[in-house]
Design a protein around this motif. Sequence first.
Motif, mmCIF file in Angstrom:
data_model
loop_
_atom_site.group_PDB
_atom_site.id
_atom_site.type_symbol
_atom_site.label_atom_id
_atom_site.label_comp_id
_atom_site.label_asym_id
_atom_site.label_seq_id
_atom_site.Cartn_x
_atom_site.Cartn_y
_atom_site.Cartn_z
ATOM 1 N N MET A 1 8.429 17.507 11.226
ATOM 2 C CA MET A 1 9.361 18.351 10.484
ATOM 3 C C MET A 1 8.580 19.287 9.555
ATOM 4 S SD MET A 1 12.589 17.281 8.073
ATOM 5 C CE MET A 1 11.516 16.677 6.769
ATOM 6 N N SER B 1 8.919 22.072 6.598
ATOM 7 C CA SER B 1 9.771 22.665 5.573
ATOM 8 C C SER B 1 9.205 24.043 5.241
ATOM 9 C CB SER B 1 9.783 21.784 4.317
ATOM 10 O OG SER B 1 10.542 22.391 3.283
ATOM 11 N N SER C 1 15.410 28.867 2.751
ATOM 12 C CA SER C 1 14.496 27.796 3.145
ATOM 13 C C SER C 1 15.193 26.936 4.196
ATOM 14 C CB SER C 1 14.081 26.944 1.944
ATOM 15 O OG SER C 1 15.221 26.335 1.348
ATOM 16 N N THR C 2 14.415 26.323 5.059
ATOM 17 C CA THR C 2 14.988 25.502 6.109
ATOM 18 C C THR C 2 13.961 24.492 6.596
ATOM 19 O OG1 THR C 2 16.225 25.572 8.201
ATOM 20 C CG2 THR C 2 14.292 26.984 8.035
ATOM 21 N N GLU C 3 14.422 23.586 7.430
ATOM 22 C CA GLU C 3 13.540 22.600 8.047
ATOM 23 C C GLU C 3 13.554 22.794 9.557
ATOM 24 O OE1 GLU C 3 14.908 18.825 6.684
ATOM 25 O OE2 GLU C 3 13.909 18.992 4.728
ATOM 26 N N THR D 1 12.433 21.125 13.120
ATOM 27 C CA THR D 1 12.044 19.850 13.711
ATOM 28 C C THR D 1 11.530 20.065 15.124
ATOM 29 O OG1 THR D 1 13.682 18.659 12.385
ATOM 30 C CG2 THR D 1 12.811 17.536 14.324
#
Length: 577
Positions: free
Chosen positions: A341, A343, A396-398, A400
Amino acid sequence: MMRRRQLVLIGSAGLTSAIAGCSMLLGGGDEKKNGQTGNAEETTTNGRTGPPSFEDISLSSPETVTVESEFRLTVSATNTGGETGTYEDTIQLLSSSLNDEEPENEPAVEEPVTIESVAPGETGEATITMPAFDLVNDYEFTLADADSTVTVRPEPMTGSVGTTFAIGNSLQVAITDVSIQESVFHPIDRVSGLSTSEEVGAFMAPSRHMLAIVSITAENRGTAVVSADAGTIGIRDAEWYGSGEGLPDAVLGRSESRFYNGELPEINPSESVSGYYIALVPQETARGTIEITGQADATETLPERVWTASPEGEARQLPNMTLNSIGVPETTPLGQDYEIMFSVANEGDSPGTLRGVIQSGGDEWEQLGTASGNANIETDRPMSGVVQQELQPGESTEITVANFAVLNGEFTYRFQPFDQEWQVSHEEATLSLGEQLKSQNNANIIVRDIRTQETITGYNNWDSEEVEMEPEDGNQFVAFRVRFTKRDETKDYVTTPSTGDFDICIDDNIVGADRYLGEIRENWYTPVEGDIDEQGEVSGWEIHEAPAEYSADDFEVRFEEEAGFGSSLSTIATWRQ
């Protein structure tokens, strides 16, 4: 046109004179003084006496002069004598001071100028139309009979992106687009022995800089093959990227050629080429108007053409992509998916695209072929581990990504171009019957259905009859079913696992051995035969012998395949009931 070594002069008929003054008493006499002529009797006017005399003589030019356009020089002179008179002089071109070398024939102007009927105490002017200069240079003009000079530096022809300009006698050149971005995807060709693998890399501008992708089209309208030397096309307050290790050879997703260092390739008559340059641009430059320049003469001189890419509004807004953290497990089982993941955030003031590629190695980095990817690029190269994410300002985001490992041991990874590294220890997998193992060479393995039998029906080819085959004393037959499939159909290669890499175990200890039985005639039995690459799938039963004291539920199936000759790494997995 006025060129570096030749100047076409206009005649005196091309002069335009502007005369200022008032009527005066004219008298006899033809004495000339300080460029003056006169024929009036000596008298006194406003305290002035004597023949015409000229002072405060000046030579001036317009504030702006453009190459390939005529311009005017102005001569002014004040009559300090007592009679109306005429000022005569000659404008000369002394030099073009930006020449790198002194030319054999310096461009020259010998242009007479006349200011007629200037009254005592008045100032007269004459404007002289000068031929156009083809080159941007410092051209120094002077008056032959007066201490007055002026330097003219023509401005380059300027147009916005999309404008077509002539470069030299044959080339018509247009800058068609200027794209400002932080990063690009680029191709990597990795050579190992006699083979070459195609990979994808991500390249980002260093801190406080941006990348400019400058698109260009050039057409040859001449009758001979032409090209352009390095430096012919330039970029102000920035620099072109050349070629070299770690630098992008091309931008993936673009079909045009990449050009280097401001040069253009050979172009045949009546043909054109399209391509692009990559430039390193300081952020302060990127926020303003980007200027692409063109040289009509030798490089490393002032340019004669300028294309401008202006921002919308007062300043261009820019993205700023950051990798804040990476979440990853410390250990994972072999052949099983796990998550990585990322960030990420856009800390800039403009929308932007984050680009990254997961790599493995440490000493020599290479694209991680086992990770998933989400990038949408027009390329035939593998997209494993290639990440692309659009982010708005302040967002902002994650992200995966799924990955797996087929070899045991601790491995080092990084997310290029952020260069943040991490380690993961990959350990032997423990699976339940029916679960899948991702193995080496693009193969998947499933083990299921362990069964035991005291005897197995076979066929004796010599006697042409069925027989009941028995294990060694104290043993029983243990059979397990396997299934081999191709994992990734987009890849050309796959290797069928060897049944010789399987063992029967109890509590991780090998207790059985494979047994060749010849032709088996059990209604539940099919042999493991064939090749995945040809059949798409291979499945069947493998039969071993193991101690009779154990039941079918006690047995485990262990698989261990070495990575290759001399390697200490392996794929190891155990299927338990």
